[in-house]
Enzyme design. Structure first.
Site, PDB file in Angstrom:
ATOM      1  N   ARG A  17      -9.935   0.603   8.315  1.00 60.74           N
ATOM      2  CA  ARG A  17      -9.516  -0.766   8.586  1.00 60.74           C
ATOM      3  C   ARG A  17     -10.644  -1.591   9.193  1.00 60.74           C
ATOM      4  O   ARG A  17     -10.454  -2.757   9.524  1.00 60.74           O
ATOM      5  CB  ARG A  17      -8.350  -0.748   9.564  1.00 60.74           C
ATOM      6  CG  ARG A  17      -7.015  -1.106   8.914  1.00 60.74           C
ATOM      7  CD  ARG A  17      -5.957  -0.891   9.961  1.00 60.74           C
ATOM      8  NE  ARG A  17      -4.766  -1.634   9.766  1.00 60.74           N
ATOM      9  CZ  ARG A  17      -3.645  -1.133   9.244  1.00 60.74           C
ATOM     10  NH1 ARG A  17      -3.596   0.075   8.770  1.00 60.74           N
ATOM     11  NH2 ARG A  17      -2.571  -1.865   9.190  1.00 60.74           N
ATOM     12  N   ARG A  25      11.416  -5.756   5.195  1.00 58.36           N
ATOM     13  CA  ARG A  25      11.074  -4.338   5.005  1.00 58.36           C
ATOM     14  C   ARG A  25      11.962  -3.418   5.846  1.00 58.36           C
ATOM     15  O   ARG A  25      12.201  -3.661   7.022  1.00 58.36           O
ATOM     16  CB  ARG A  25       9.604  -4.112   5.388  1.00 58.36           C
ATOM     17  CG  ARG A  25       9.214  -2.633   5.428  1.00 58.36           C
ATOM     18  CD  ARG A  25       7.737  -2.417   5.293  1.00 58.36           C
ATOM     19  NE  ARG A  25       6.986  -2.770   6.471  1.00 58.36           N
ATOM     20  CZ  ARG A  25       5.648  -2.630   6.565  1.00 58.36           C
ATOM     21  NH1 ARG A  25       4.956  -2.159   5.541  1.00 58.36           N
ATOM     22  NH2 ARG A  25       5.024  -2.975   7.665  1.00 58.36           N
ATOM     23  N   LYS A  30       0.830  -1.214   0.000  1.00 60.72           N
ATOM     24  CA  LYS A  30       0.000   0.000   0.000  1.00 60.72           C
ATOM     25  C   LYS A  30       0.866   1.267   0.000  1.00 60.72           C
ATOM     26  O   LYS A  30       0.659   2.158  -0.805  1.00 60.72           O
ATOM     27  CB  LYS A  30      -0.936   0.009   1.226  1.00 60.72           C
ATOM     28  CG  LYS A  30      -1.876  -1.185   1.314  1.00 60.72           C
ATOM     29  CD  LYS A  30      -2.809  -1.116   2.526  1.00 60.72           C
ATOM     30  CE  LYS A  30      -2.102  -1.158   3.866  1.00 60.72           C
ATOM     31  NZ  LYS A  30      -1.390  -2.431   4.156  1.00 60.72           N
ATOM     32  N   ARG A  43      -1.273  -9.292  13.120  1.00 60.93           N
ATOM     33  CA  ARG A  43      -1.796  -8.266  12.208  1.00 60.93           C
ATOM     34  C   ARG A  43      -2.565  -8.896  11.049  1.00 60.93           C
ATOM     35  O   ARG A  43      -3.565  -8.353  10.592  1.00 60.93           O
ATOM     36  CB  ARG A  43      -0.651  -7.375  11.700  1.00 60.93           C
ATOM     37  CG  ARG A  43      -0.207  -6.370  12.770  1.00 60.93           C
ATOM     38  CD  ARG A  43       1.223  -5.932  12.606  1.00 60.93           C
ATOM     39  NE  ARG A  43       1.488  -5.289  11.334  1.00 60.93           N
ATOM     40  CZ  ARG A  43       2.703  -5.230  10.770  1.00 60.93           C
ATOM     41  NH1 ARG A  43       3.732  -5.789  11.347  1.00 60.93           N
ATOM     42  NH2 ARG A  43       2.858  -4.608   9.630  1.00 60.93           N
ATOM     43  N   ARG A  85      10.815  -1.902  11.406  1.00 61.10           N
ATOM     44  CA  ARG A  85       9.761  -1.668  12.397  1.00 61.10           C
ATOM     45  C   ARG A  85       9.738  -2.798  13.418  1.00 61.10           C
ATOM     46  O   ARG A  85       9.837  -3.956  13.047  1.00 61.10           O
ATOM     47  CB  ARG A  85       8.401  -1.572  11.694  1.00 61.10           C
ATOM     48  CG  ARG A  85       8.154  -0.206  11.092  1.00 61.10           C
ATOM     49  CD  ARG A  85       6.964  -0.185  10.183  1.00 61.10           C
ATOM     50  NE  ARG A  85       5.764  -0.811  10.716  1.00 61.10           N
ATOM     51  CZ  ARG A  85       4.601  -0.858  10.086  1.00 61.10           C
ATOM     52  NH1 ARG A  85       4.492  -0.289   8.885  1.00 61.10           N
ATOM     53  NH2 ARG A  85       3.555  -1.443  10.616  1.00 61.10           N
TER      54      ARG A  85
HETATM   55  P1  ADP Z   1       1.071  -1.967   7.572  1.00 58.76           P
HETATM   56  O1  ADP Z   1       1.897  -1.032   6.737  1.00 58.76           O
HETATM   57  O2  ADP Z   1       1.870  -3.139   7.982  1.00 58.76           O
HETATM   58  O3  ADP Z   1      -0.236  -2.265   6.933  1.00 58.76           O
HETATM   59  P2  ADP Z   1       0.415   0.293   9.244  1.00 58.76           P
HETATM   60  O4  ADP Z   1       1.670   1.078   9.201  1.00 58.76           O
HETATM   61  O5  ADP Z   1      -0.692   0.726   8.358  1.00 58.76           O
HETATM   62  O6  ADP Z   1       0.758  -1.234   8.952  1.00 58.76           O
HETATM   63  O7  ADP Z   1      -0.146   0.222  10.728  1.00 58.76           O
HETATM   64  C1  ADP Z   1       0.691  -0.071  11.824  1.00 58.76           C
HETATM   65  C2  ADP Z   1      -0.144  -0.156  13.083  1.00 58.76           C
HETATM   66  O8  ADP Z   1      -0.778   1.115  13.336  1.00 58.76           O
HETATM   67  C3  ADP Z   1      -1.303  -1.148  13.026  1.00 58.76           C
HETATM   68  O9  ADP Z   1      -0.901  -2.479  13.369  1.00 58.76           O
HETATM   69  C4  ADP Z   1      -2.266  -0.550  14.065  1.00 58.76           C
HETATM   70  O10 ADP Z   1      -1.847  -0.834  15.393  1.00 58.76           O
HETATM   71  C5  ADP Z   1      -2.094   0.946  13.833  1.00 58.76           C
HETATM   72  N1  ADP Z   1      -3.052   1.437  12.817  1.00 58.76           N
HETATM   73  C6  ADP Z   1      -2.765   1.929  11.580  1.00 58.76           C
HETATM   74  N2  ADP Z   1      -3.884   2.281  10.923  1.00 58.76           N
HETATM   75  C7  ADP Z   1      -4.927   2.005  11.755  1.00 58.76           C
HETATM   76  C8  ADP Z   1      -6.338   2.133  11.650  1.00 58.76           C
HETATM   77  N3  ADP Z   1      -6.915   2.607  10.544  1.00 58.76           N
HETATM   78  N4  ADP Z   1      -7.094   1.748  12.715  1.00 58.76           N
HETATM   79  C9  ADP Z   1      -6.518   1.291  13.840  1.00 58.76           C
HETATM   80  N5  ADP Z   1      -5.206   1.118  13.998  1.00 58.76           N
HETATM   81  C10 ADP Z   1      -4.394   1.475  12.974  1.00 58.76           C
HETATM   82  P1  ADP Z   2       2.071  -1.956   3.216  1.00 61.11           P
HETATM   83  O1  ADP Z   2       2.080  -0.454   3.240  1.00 61.11           O
HETATM   84  O2  ADP Z   2       0.889  -2.508   2.480  1.00 61.11           O
HETATM   85  O3  ADP Z   2       2.239  -2.580   4.562  1.00 61.11           O
HETATM   86  P2  ADP Z   2       4.692  -1.658   1.925  1.00 61.11           P
HETATM   87  O4  ADP Z   2       4.438  -0.749   0.781  1.00 61.11           O
HETATM   88  O5  ADP Z   2       5.396  -1.110   3.105  1.00 61.11           O
HETATM   89  O6  ADP Z   2       3.334  -2.424   2.353  1.00 61.11           O
HETATM   90  O7  ADP Z   2       5.506  -2.907   1.353  1.00 61.11           O
HETATM   91  C1  ADP Z   2       5.891  -3.987   2.218  1.00 61.11           C
HETATM   92  C2  ADP Z   2       7.296  -4.472   1.795  1.00 61.11           C
HETATM   93  O8  ADP Z   2       7.210  -5.140   0.542  1.00 61.11           O
HETATM   94  C3  ADP Z   2       8.315  -3.353   1.606  1.00 61.11           C
HETATM   95  O9  ADP Z   2       9.570  -3.854   2.020  1.00 61.11           O
HETATM   96  C4  ADP Z   2       8.287  -3.086   0.112  1.00 61.11           C
HETATM   97  O10 ADP Z   2       9.550  -2.606  -0.377  1.00 61.11           O
HETATM   98  C5  ADP Z   2       7.993  -4.473  -0.454  1.00 61.11           C
HETATM   99  N1  ADP Z   2       7.129  -4.459  -1.663  1.00 61.11           N
HETATM  100  C6  ADP Z   2       6.095  -3.628  -1.932  1.00 61.11           C
HETATM  101  N2  ADP Z   2       5.522  -3.942  -3.110  1.00 61.11           N
HETATM  102  C7  ADP Z   2       6.188  -5.031  -3.587  1.00 61.11           C
HETATM  103  C8  ADP Z   2       6.063  -5.845  -4.784  1.00 61.11           C
HETATM  104  N3  ADP Z   2       5.123  -5.597  -5.706  1.00 61.11           N
HETATM  105  N4  ADP Z   2       6.925  -6.864  -4.934  1.00 61.11           N
HETATM  106  C9  ADP Z   2       7.881  -7.113  -4.000  1.00 61.11           C
HETATM  107  N5  ADP Z   2       8.051  -6.401  -2.877  1.00 61.11           N
HETATM  108  C10 ADP Z   2       7.223  -5.359  -2.662  1.00 61.11           C
END
Ligand code: ADP
Ligand code: ADP
Ligand code: ZN
Length: 216
Positions: free
Chosen positions: A88, A127, A13, A171, A160
């Protein structure tokens, strides 16, 4: 234009949001990034979110929704936002619709980026994130030009603490239980687009831009 990017943790994302916001001039609203920034500054918001984030649980809706409403009330959000990591759950999706509706706006599209579980775990375990601008990297799929340093701002890269296997599993559970139901919510409104996220970053981005440029 207001867009939601849906996907499990690690689906890409943030990676896609970075590419799209440059192309389509949208403001990136990433709730995870906002919480991490608040936590780094040890603000009351950050301290409220901390224990939930460490466990991989959702921060309570009241806190999360207030934070987003404050963010979208800022002037830079006037022409549209790209929501990443929000909504979410159904309560958040409905609160967002209501808030946008009050401004005469609506979500135009929700794009669900689909990635198999094993690939999510692979991505999250490799990551690295920029401490200053939050750009995500991956040691294999998307490495920085210089190890440990952000290509965009020169900031320090770190892993992270919630990207450990135990918290990642938690998660993913939360994603299937709470976030998957909103896929249907957007489908019923005829706003859902599904994209295969298990391909190269550039291919996913190309598809994403096609979908978004097709919005009337
Ligand atoms: P990821 O990139 O792995 O999807 P995020 O960076 O979006 O994770 O979120 C990290 C943490 O922040 C989540 O595990 C949750 O604890 C909190 N968080 C993020 N967005 C939300 C949301 N929309 N509602 C509740 N908690 C959230
Ligand atoms: P999210 O925000 O959904 O949690 P991220 O954008 O942080 O996901 O991506 C999660 C990890 O996967 C990062 O280390 C990123 O560089 C890698 N990544 C993202 N898109 C791809 C893809 N299409 N193929 C391989 N690795 C990817
Ligand atoms: Zn950076």
């Amino acid at each position: 234009m207001n867009i939601v990017i849906l996907g499990a943790p690690g689906a890409g994302k943030g990676t896609q949001a970075d590419i799209i916001m440059e192309k389509l001039h949208l403001v990136h609203v990433a709730t995870g990034d906002l919480f991490r920034q608040a936590l780094a500054k040890e603000t009351p918001l950050g301290l409220q979110a901390k224990s939930y984030m460490e466990k991989g649980l959702l921060v309570p809706d009241k806190v999360t929704i207030n934070m987003v409403l404050e963010r979208i009330a800022q002037p830079d959000c006037i022409s549209g936002c790209l929501f990443d990591g929000f909504p979410r759950n159904l309560g958040q999706a409905k609160a967002l619709d209501k808030a946008l509706g009050e401004q005469g706006k609506a979500i135009d599209k929700a794009v669900y980026v689909m990635v198999p579980d094993e690939e999510l775990v692979r991505r999250l375990s490799g990551r690295w994130i920029c401490r200053s601008c939050q750009t995500p990297y991956h040691m294999v799929s998307s490495p920085p030009r210089e190890p440990g340093k952000c290509d965009k701002c020169g900031g320090e890269l770190y892993q992270r603490s919630d990207d450990n296997e135990k918290t990642v599993r938690e998660r993913l559970k939360v994603f299937f239980a709470e976030t998957v139901p909103i896929i249907n919510y957007y489908k019923k409104q005829d706003k859902l687009a599904e994209i295969d996220g298990n391909q190269d970053i550039s291919r996913v981005a190309k598809k994403m831009v096609e979908v978004l440029q097709a919005i009337k």
